[in-house]
Motif scaffolding. Structure first.
Motif, short mmCIF file in Angstrom:
data_model
loop_
_atom_site.label_atom_id
_atom_site.label_comp_id
_atom_site.label_asym_id
_atom_site.label_seq_id
_atom_site.Cartn_x
_atom_site.Cartn_y
_atom_site.Cartn_z
N ASN A 1 9.06 1.79 6.80
CA ASN A 1 8.87 0.92 5.63
C ASN A 1 7.83 1.49 4.67
OD1 ASN A 1 10.75 -0.97 6.58
ND2 ASN A 1 9.20 -2.16 7.66
N VAL A 2 6.70 1.93 5.24
CA VAL A 2 5.62 2.47 4.40
C VAL A 2 6.07 3.74 3.70
CG1 VAL A 2 3.32 3.56 4.52
CG2 VAL A 2 3.73 1.36 5.67
N CYS A 3 6.79 4.61 4.42
CA CYS A 3 7.24 5.87 3.81
C CYS A 3 8.30 5.64 2.75
CB CYS A 3 7.77 6.82 4.88
SG CYS A 3 6.45 7.51 5.90
N ASP A 4 9.25 4.74 3.03
CA ASP A 4 10.31 4.50 2.05
C ASP A 4 9.77 3.86 0.77
OD1 ASP A 4 12.00 5.58 3.90
OD2 ASP A 4 13.11 3.74 4.35
N LEU A 5 8.75 3.01 0.93
CA LEU A 5 8.17 2.36 -0.25
C LEU A 5 7.29 3.30 -1.06
CD1 LEU A 5 7.06 -1.11 1.19
CD2 LEU A 5 8.48 -0.82 -0.85
N TRP A 6 6.40 4.04 -0.38
CA TRP A 6 5.32 4.72 -1.12
C TRP A 6 5.23 6.23 -0.88
CZ3 TRP A 6 3.21 0.11 1.64
CH2 TRP A 6 3.27 -1.05 0.85
N HIS A 7 6.04 6.77 0.00
CA HIS A 7 6.07 8.22 0.23
C HIS A 7 4.70 8.87 0.40
CE1 HIS A 7 10.20 7.57 -0.94
NE2 HIS A 7 9.78 7.02 -2.06
N PRO A 8 3.87 8.38 1.32
CA PRO A 8 2.57 9.04 1.54
C PRO A 8 2.78 10.47 2.07
CG PRO A 8 3.04 7.49 3.31
CD PRO A 8 4.12 7.30 2.28
N LYS A 9 1.72 11.29 1.86
CA LYS A 9 1.83 12.69 2.29
C LYS A 9 1.91 12.81 3.80
CE LYS A 9 -1.19 14.27 -1.27
NZ LYS A 9 -2.53 14.82 -1.43
N GLY A 10 1.24 11.91 4.48
CA GLY A 10 1.26 11.96 5.94
C GLY A 10 0.96 10.59 6.52
N ILE A 11 1.45 10.37 7.73
CA ILE A 11 1.14 9.12 8.45
C ILE A 11 0.43 9.50 9.75
CG2 ILE A 11 2.13 7.20 9.77
CD1 ILE A 11 2.72 6.59 6.98
N TYR A 12 -0.68 8.84 10.01
CA TYR A 12 -1.28 8.92 11.34
C TYR A 12 -1.11 7.55 11.97
CZ TYR A 12 -4.26 12.77 9.45
OH TYR A 12 -4.75 13.92 8.86
N ILE A 13 -0.74 7.51 13.23
CA ILE A 13 -0.84 6.25 13.95
C ILE A 13 -2.28 6.22 14.46
CG2 ILE A 13 0.02 4.82 15.84
CD1 ILE A 13 2.06 5.38 13.51
N THR A 14 -3.11 5.43 13.78
CA THR A 14 -4.55 5.45 14.09
C THR A 14 -4.90 4.56 15.28
OG1 THR A 14 -4.62 4.10 12.07
CG2 THR A 14 -5.58 6.27 11.95
N GLU A 15 -3.99 3.64 15.63
CA GLU A 15 -4.14 2.84 16.86
C GLU A 15 -2.78 2.36 17.34
OE1 GLU A 15 -6.81 -0.56 16.84
OE2 GLU A 15 -8.32 0.57 15.71
N ASN A 16 -2.64 2.35 18.67
CA ASN A 16 -1.51 1.69 19.33
C ASN A 16 -1.86 1.62 20.81
OD1 ASN A 16 1.55 2.61 20.78
ND2 ASN A 16 1.32 0.70 19.65
N GLY A 17 -1.59 0.49 21.41
CA GLY A 17 -1.92 0.34 22.83
C GLY A 17 -1.86 -1.13 23.18
N CYS A 18 -2.27 -1.47 24.40
CA CYS A 18 -2.16 -2.87 24.79
C CYS A 18 -3.20 -3.26 25.84
CB CYS A 18 -0.77 -3.17 25.34
SG CYS A 18 -0.44 -2.40 26.91
N SER A 19 -3.41 -4.55 25.94
CA SER A 19 -4.25 -5.12 26.98
C SER A 19 -3.39 -5.44 28.19
CB SER A 19 -4.91 -6.40 26.47
OG SER A 19 -3.94 -7.25 25.88
N ALA A 20 -4.02 -5.39 29.37
CA ALA A 20 -3.34 -5.74 30.62
C ALA A 20 -4.39 -6.27 31.58
CB ALA A 20 -2.65 -4.51 31.21
N ASP A 21 -3.95 -7.07 32.54
CA ASP A 21 -4.89 -7.64 33.52
C ASP A 21 -5.16 -6.62 34.62
OD1 ASP A 21 -4.88 -9.99 32.06
OD2 ASP A 21 -3.30 -10.90 33.26
#
Ligand code: GBH
Length: 481
Positions: free
Chosen positions: A373-393
């Protein structure tokens, strides 16, 4: 209709199976068959982990550090789970070499960390504190000595308490720009990647409108919208300050938790609906940055409460970026509804699955659609996934292991969808897993664990979880495993 008997069908199916079987390679048990779709990433892809200063450092009163609004907030009764604070956290202030060893063992190429503004400027502005800068020099030198590239966030919510009015004041974005300039002058000989800010909604809306994060205010809309404006103005002035003061080439971006919309069905109209939702629902933040203006729909919605914008603000806010960093956790699902706006956000049923944090709805597709979505709308030069992960017990087994299979499931599925974005040619260059360590999870205190290393907060002992072993394999093979 072509009717065949059950017997005829059975025969045909057996023949087809025999044929298919003939062309299949034979495996004996214990051997790993090659995956039919190679899910490898580009050669120069940066695998990393992410943390933030207040969540891991501790050393709150050491080395001349001034208090931040998170010290004040966490020490206010009733604001965090169990009254937990970041006073000690993971004690990375003292144990940073051990943390670099954990990173080295994983084999990461990058480490996303943040700098505590009030370690550098205890009063938020004015006199810098050399001991604070020394600490980050030591961390950065330790990373570089181990071939790990630092990616630095300048502001991850820990605003110096001493700044009058905090983000309500228009002076704060200017104080931030001075701080950013100082960091660029002193670190850009060795650091070449900077993120101005982390997640506008969290340090503006949640802190100043909803009051669940520091400083815990519940301002009316007009004032809260002005806080948002000061947040994005700080980003814009920060971009200019970093570029103007850098010693060499730098990559400048931010880390934003843009809302992610997944089309319920992948067809043209619903895909268009997801794109429209991305633009409208992120209007006060990412959309304003990418377009250098607030979308009309936002200004109309807010009416008399719209932010007061001074001349030059939007130009700074719209400064071109080298990359857009996305913190991606949970998606919303949208469909086209034929309205003028063009979309409707689906309600979640009560059975929608979530991880240990009640807000963390599972949605691996978010990683693909967030990027697209971000690329199709605004065509940034690069994307970093700066965070992704999850909590668990997470709990230690009697043998001292943490079998966090649900985190492995979470990450493997999210990365599978990230791979789709890469395979389709979207310019994803880096992925930073949140988080290297269990840490101070803001209002949730130490009750929610996001690390791939378990931390015993009584002893500060770090133990790799199963997910750390898994991530190490991902990195070594540069592929989803
Ligand atoms: C990120 O926020 C942060 O950047 C990071 O510091 C944090 O540790 C990590 O994610 C995990 O949470 O008060 O129940 O309504 C992710 C986006 C937005 C998720 C605020 C939690 C508040 C939940 N966050 N949201 S609640």
């Amino acid at each position: 209709m072509n009717r065949i008997s059950r017997r005829q069908f059975g025969k045909a199916a057996a023949a087809a199976a025999a044929l298919a079987g003939a062309s299949l390679p034979k495996f004996s048990f214990g051997q790993t068959p090659p995956h039919p779709v190679p899910r490898t990433f580009p050669r120069d892809f940066v695998w990393g982990c992410a943390t933030a200063a207040y969540q891991i450092e501790g050393g709150a009163n050491e080395g001349g550090r001034g208090p931040s609004i998170w010290d004040t907030f966490s020490h206010t009764p009733g604001k965090t789970y169990n009254g937990d604070t970041g006073d000690v956290a993971d004690n990375s202030y003292h144990l940073y070499k051990e943390d670099v060893r954990l990173l080295k063992n994983l084999g990461v190429r990058g480490y996303r960390m943040s700098i505590s503004w009030s370690r550098i400027f205890p009063e938020g502005k004015g006199q810098p504190n050399p001991a604070g800068l020394d600490y980050y020099n030591r961390v950065i030198d330790e990373l570089l000595a181990n071939n790990i590239t630092p990616y630095i966030t300048l502001f991850h919510w820990d605003l110096p308490q001493a700044l009058p009015g905090g983000w309500q004041s228009r002076d704060t974005p200017h104080a931030y720009a001075d701080y950013a300039a100082f960091i660029a002058r002193h670190l850009s000989d060795r650091v070449h990647h900077f993120m101005t800010t982390n997640e506008f909604t969290c340090f503006t809306d949640i802190g100043y409108r909803e009051g669940r994060f520091a400083p815990g205010l519940k301002l009316p809309d007009g004032e809260a919208n002005q806080v948002r404006h000061h947040g994005i103005l700080a980003h814009g002035l920060g971009v200019l300050a970093i570029r103007a003061n850098a010693k060499g080439a730098v990559q400048v971006g931010l880390a934003e938790n843009a809302k992610v919309f997944v089309p319920v069905i992948e067809d043209d109209t619903n895909i268009e609906a997801a794109r429209r939702a991305t633009r409208v629902e992120n209007a006060p933040f990412l959309t304003a940055l990418m377009e250098g203006k607030y979308p009309d729909i936002y200004l109309e919605q807010q009416g008399a409460n719209a932010p007061k914008v001074e001349s030059g603000d939007m130009q700074a806010i719209g400064s071109p970026l080298d990359f857009v960093g996305l913190n991606i956790y949970d998606p919303d699902y949208v469909r086209a509804d034929g309205s003028a706006r063009g979309y409707i956000i689906e309600q979640r049923q009560t059975s929608y699955p979530r991880m240990a944090s009640s807000w963390l709805y599972l949605g691996p597709e978010a990683l693909y659609w967030g990027v697209r979505n971000v690329c199709d709308l605004w065509h940034p030069k690069g994307i970093y996934i700066t965070e992704n992960g999850c909590s668990a017990d997470d709990v230690l087994t009697p043998e001292g292991r943490i079998e966090d299979t649900e985190r492995v499931m979470f990450l493997r599925n999210y990365l599978t969808h990230l791979h789709r974005a890469v395979a389709e040619g979207y310019p994803v260059k880096a992925y930073f897993l949140w988080s290297l360590l269990d840490n101070f999870e803001w209002a949730d205190g130490y009750s929610k664990r996001f690390g791939i290393h378990y931390v015993d907060f009584a002893t500060e002992k770090r133990t790799p979880k199963l997910s750390a072993e898994w991530y190490k394999q991902v990195i070594a093979r540069n592929a989803v495993v």
